[in-house]
Write a protein that holds these residues in place. Structure first.
Motif, PDB file in Angstrom:
ATOM      1  N   VAL B  84       0.838  -1.198   0.000  1.00  0.00           N
ATOM      2  CA  VAL B  84       0.000   0.000   0.000  1.00  0.00           C
ATOM      3  C   VAL B  84       0.873   1.249   0.000  1.00  0.00           C
ATOM      4  O   VAL B  84       0.594   2.235  -0.679  1.00  0.00           O
ATOM      5  N   GLY B  85       1.957   1.173   0.759  1.00  0.00           N
ATOM      6  CA  GLY B  85       2.888   2.296   0.791  1.00  0.00           C
ATOM      7  C   GLY B  85       3.483   2.581  -0.585  1.00  0.00           C
ATOM      8  O   GLY B  85       3.610   3.738  -0.999  1.00  0.00           O
ATOM      9  N   TRP B  86       3.857   1.531  -1.295  1.00  0.00           N
ATOM     10  CA  TRP B  86       4.390   1.706  -2.649  1.00  0.00           C
ATOM     11  C   TRP B  86       3.353   2.369  -3.560  1.00  0.00           C
ATOM     12  O   TRP B  86       3.669   3.251  -4.356  1.00  0.00           O
ATOM     13  N   LEU B  87       2.102   1.922  -3.444  1.00  0.00           N
ATOM     14  CA  LEU B  87       1.046   2.500  -4.287  1.00  0.00           C
ATOM     15  C   LEU B  87       0.814   3.969  -3.945  1.00  0.00           C
ATOM     16  O   LEU B  87       0.606   4.800  -4.828  1.00  0.00           O
ATOM     17  N   ALA B  88       0.849   4.270  -2.645  1.00  0.00           N
ATOM     18  CA  ALA B  88       0.676   5.675  -2.232  1.00  0.00           C
ATOM     19  C   ALA B  88       1.822   6.525  -2.774  1.00  0.00           C
ATOM     20  O   ALA B  88       1.615   7.655  -3.247  1.00  0.00           O
ATOM     21  N   ALA B  89       3.036   5.974  -2.722  1.00  0.00           N
ATOM     22  CA  ALA B  89       4.185   6.713  -3.247  1.00  0.00           C
ATOM     23  C   ALA B  89       4.041   6.941  -4.744  1.00  0.00           C
ATOM     24  O   ALA B  89       4.349   8.021  -5.261  1.00  0.00           O
ATOM     25  N   LEU B  90       3.540   5.927  -5.448  1.00  0.00           N
ATOM     26  CA  LEU B  90       3.327   6.083  -6.897  1.00  0.00           C
ATOM     27  C   LEU B  90       2.313   7.181  -7.166  1.00  0.00           C
ATOM     28  O   LEU B  90       2.498   8.008  -8.060  1.00  0.00           O
ATOM     29  N   LEU B  91       1.252   7.205  -6.371  1.00  0.00           N
ATOM     30  CA  LEU B  91       0.217   8.215  -6.564  1.00  0.00           C
ATOM     31  C   LEU B  91       0.789   9.623  -6.386  1.00  0.00           C
ATOM     32  O   LEU B  91       0.531  10.527  -7.179  1.00  0.00           O
ATOM     33  N   VAL B  92       1.596   9.779  -5.335  1.00  0.00           N
ATOM     34  CA  VAL B  92       2.209  11.095  -5.088  1.00  0.00           C
ATOM     35  C   VAL B  92       3.157  11.467  -6.231  1.00  0.00           C
ATOM     36  O   VAL B  92       3.158  12.600  -6.718  1.00  0.00           O
ATOM     37  N   MET B  93       3.941  10.489  -6.666  1.00  0.00           N
ATOM     38  CA  MET B  93       4.876  10.753  -7.788  1.00  0.00           C
ATOM     39  C   MET B  93       4.125  11.170  -9.036  1.00  0.00           C
ATOM     40  O   MET B  93       4.507  12.117  -9.724  1.00  0.00           O
TER      41      MET B  93
END
Lengths: 493, 158
Positions: B84-93
């Motif tokens: 989930v953290g990776w997905l959140a980071a992708l969203l922010v990027m």
């Protein structure tokens, strides 16, 4: 009506027709398999290129796209638990579990064969029943549509995993979230919390992609390994076994095709509902409903056969009544008009060859897609053996980009990820997803039917209880959960 | 039984949604609130009943009749949160840098550090994925990809 069939069949076999059908089928397969794209996008994108074509060649191209996109969507539904298009949602429920136990090729074979046979069945049934379809269509007014939706919800709540209570809760929540945004009968914009993003409601594609694709992706990425949990060399049975398996379930195939055809014929229900309702009926009719959701071949057969049968039904209603039953049919109608073909009640009488050409072309496109699916199933199934660490970024990126390009709204991307987390939580909690999905897909239809029935009867609720069809549906709605509760009570003793 | 935390998380979320919608529906004019109220009130009552029943059984440490277990193949929250953290980071990027920059960065970082694959595999996956998306969506479909706040809004102003 049968007068134009032979001529239409010969016309479709001409080289330019076959080329257009094959090209359309390839587009339909690719677009259908990528979540967020789908056959409708392919049709709208290619429309400008066909302005200078012969009208019939353009129609072949679009028939090809329509015929193949449903199967394309089933490929990603089976291999990745990601319905490529909303009409493949129910295929995930049993197709993906089959893939996890190394039967991906078999599931693809099931899907390819069911698609083709469903399309053929829809064509045959409609040709035989066209004279009586009008009263069937007219028998489903707004009140009957309302009860039909309730039937779908109660039936899925009863058969889905978990208790009936959990299922009804999920169905209720699904209906409620479908009501966000503009309500057409009243003109009110509701439940948007002041956000313009929600004026058009929660969009369908991000809902499915988030709940199914990203929700499952979080799960298998966290687990690691591969999607298929068994040794593929030992367990993979091949696409041909899927073909054979379809013929072992003739009742399910015929019944699901009938359901799809009837749903497709009824204007306003929409194509997204056919696979879910057919799946629900298959579960209800099964002697072993508990096996659904665990990789029961009948689950794939029901979903995919109804998908393609419904298009045949929708085509004929659209052409003969001039009323498009779904977005795809509305787009097809506009294509006809652009190419100088006027749809309406006289079309079947005055141009039977054209109508048969459409239907035969649609079935041939299905055949192309199915043959391609059968030939490539073994290789497509290899995806389930790729380590998830390679698959995760590919699936995430393609899903998010595919979702973004639909409306070019970056908030759709955020919604997908948010729903993905919710989808994972639902799986972790052991709560049902199917009633939530059905409630969401059919909620607006239910409300619109409810309000229109009230309007027609000047605010009186008696309109819901007037017709025989309504009473049949009411009895079924009460009987299904009652029967389950009685069975549960007996087994507890 | 399914995970207790997840059960209350999901049903709690459902309850919040239903209560907010009921509150809004009550004040809607005309027929706009009928169906939300007709559906929402029983749904809320069922939700409360379900959560109470589960809480009671948790105290008695007994399984709830009819409830499904979380499937054995569902990962734990502990394993899922990094994803989930990776997905959140992708969203922010994506929001700040756009798809064209985020896609190769995310793919490389995920395969390299979460997947613990080699440098060459990671670069190959990132490059192939970026090329496929660029050719497929930008060149063939001619659909513009989101440029990000930085490249789409801030930098053009400077």
């Amino acid at each position: 009506m049968f007068g134009g069939f032979a001529e239409a069949f010969l016309a479709v076999l001409e080289p330019h027709a076959l080329l257009a059908l094959f090209s359309g089928a390839v587009f339909g397969l690719v677009f259908g398999a990528i979540p967020g794209l789908g056959g409708i996008l392919a049709m709208s994108m290619l429309l400008p290129f066909t302005f200078t074509w012969k009208p019939i060649t353009a129609i072949y191209l679009f028939c090809g796209i329509m015929g193949a996109s449903a199967f394309g969507g089933s490929v990603s539904a089976i291999l990745l638990n990601t319905p490529g298009t909303p009409v493949n949602a129910a295929t995930c429920f049993d197709g993906y579990p089959m893939a996890k136990r190394g039967e991906a090729a078999k599931a693809l074979g099931l899907s390819a064969t069911s698609c083709l046979l469903g399309a053929l069945f829809g064509l045959v049934i409609l040709a035989l029943l066209i004279q009586v379809m009008r009263p069937v269509v007219l028998a489903f007014g707004h009140a009957e549509l309302f009860w039909l939706v309730l039937f779908g919800l109660v039936a899925t709540a009863t058969i889905s995993q978990g208790s009936i209570l959990d299922g009804l809760i999920a169905g209720g929540v699904g209906i409620l979230i479908s009501l966000v945004g503009l309500n057409e009968p009243t003109g009110l914009i509701r439940f948007t919390m002041g956000s313009e993003y929600l004026w058009d409601g929660i969009p369908l594609i991000p809902f499915f992609v988030g709940l199914f694709a990203i929700g499952e992706l979080i799960n298998y990425s966290a687990r690691g390994g591969t999607i298929a949990e068994t040794d593929i060399a030992a367990e993979m049975k091949g696409a041909w076994s899927g073909v054979v398996e379809v013929f072992k379930h003739p009742v399910c195939l015929v019944r699901s095709s009938m359901v799809g055809t009837v749903i497709g014929v009824i204007p306003g229900v929409g194509g997204d509902a056919a696979n879910l309702i057919a799946y629900t009926v298959a579960v209800q009719s099964s002697k072993h409903p508990e096996t659904f959701g665990e990789g029961n071949p009948e689950g794939v057969i029901a979903s995919e056969a109804s998908n393609d049968a419904k298009d045949g039904g929708a085509l004929l209603t659209t052409l003969s009544f001039g009323i498009p039953g779904s977005l795809a049919m509305a787009l097809l109608l506009s294509i006809f008009i652009i190419h100088g073909i006027t749809p309406g009640p006289q079309l079947i009488l005055e141009r039977p060859v054209f109508v048969w050409t459409l239907l035969v072309g649609y079935v041939l496109a299905n055949a192309f897609a199915s043959i391609f699916g059968l030939v490539s199933a073994r290789y497509l199934a290899i995806i389930t053996r790729v380590p998830v660490h390679y698959l995760t970024p590919i699936i995430v990126v393609v899903s998010l980009v595919g979702t973004y390009v639909l409306r070019e709204n970056i908030w759709d991307v955020g919604l997908v990820i948010l729903l993905g987390v919710v989808g994972f939580a639902i799986r972790r909690a052991g709560l049902p997803i199917l009633p939530l999905v059905i409630g969401f897909v059919l909620g607006q239809l239910a409300e619109n039917s409810f309000l229109l029935t009230l309007n027609i009867h000047d605010g009186s609720y008696t309109g819901f209880f007037e017709s025989g069809v309504s009473w049949v549906l009411i009895v079924i709605i009460v009987a299904i959960p009652t029967a389950k509760l009685i069975r549960s009570g007996r087994s507890n003793r | 039984m399914g995970s207790t935390f997840s059960f209350f998380f999901v049903n709690g979320l459902y309850a919040v949604i239903v209560v907010m919608m009921l509150g809004h529906a009550y004040f809607l004019p005309g027929k706009g609130g009928i169906v939300p109220l007709v559906i929402g009130v029983p749904t809320l009552l069922m939700l409360l009943g379900s959560m109470l029943r589960r809480a009671r059984h948790e105290r008695a440490r007994a399984p709830v009749e009819g409830e499904a277990a979380a499937a054995d193949d569902v990962a734990s929250w502990g394993d899922a949160l990094p994803v989930v953290g990776w997905l959140a980071a992708l969203l922010v990027m994506v929001f700040f840098l756009g798809f064209s920059v985020s896609i190769p960065l995310f793919a490389f970082a995920y395969v390299r550090w979460s997947g613990r694959m080699g440098w060459i595999s990671s670069i190959a996956v990132a490059a192939a994925l970026w090329a496929t998306i660029y050719v497929g969506f930008t060149v063939i479909l001619e659909r513009p990809l989101f440029e990000g706040v930085l490249f789409g809004a801030i930098l053009p102003l400077l």
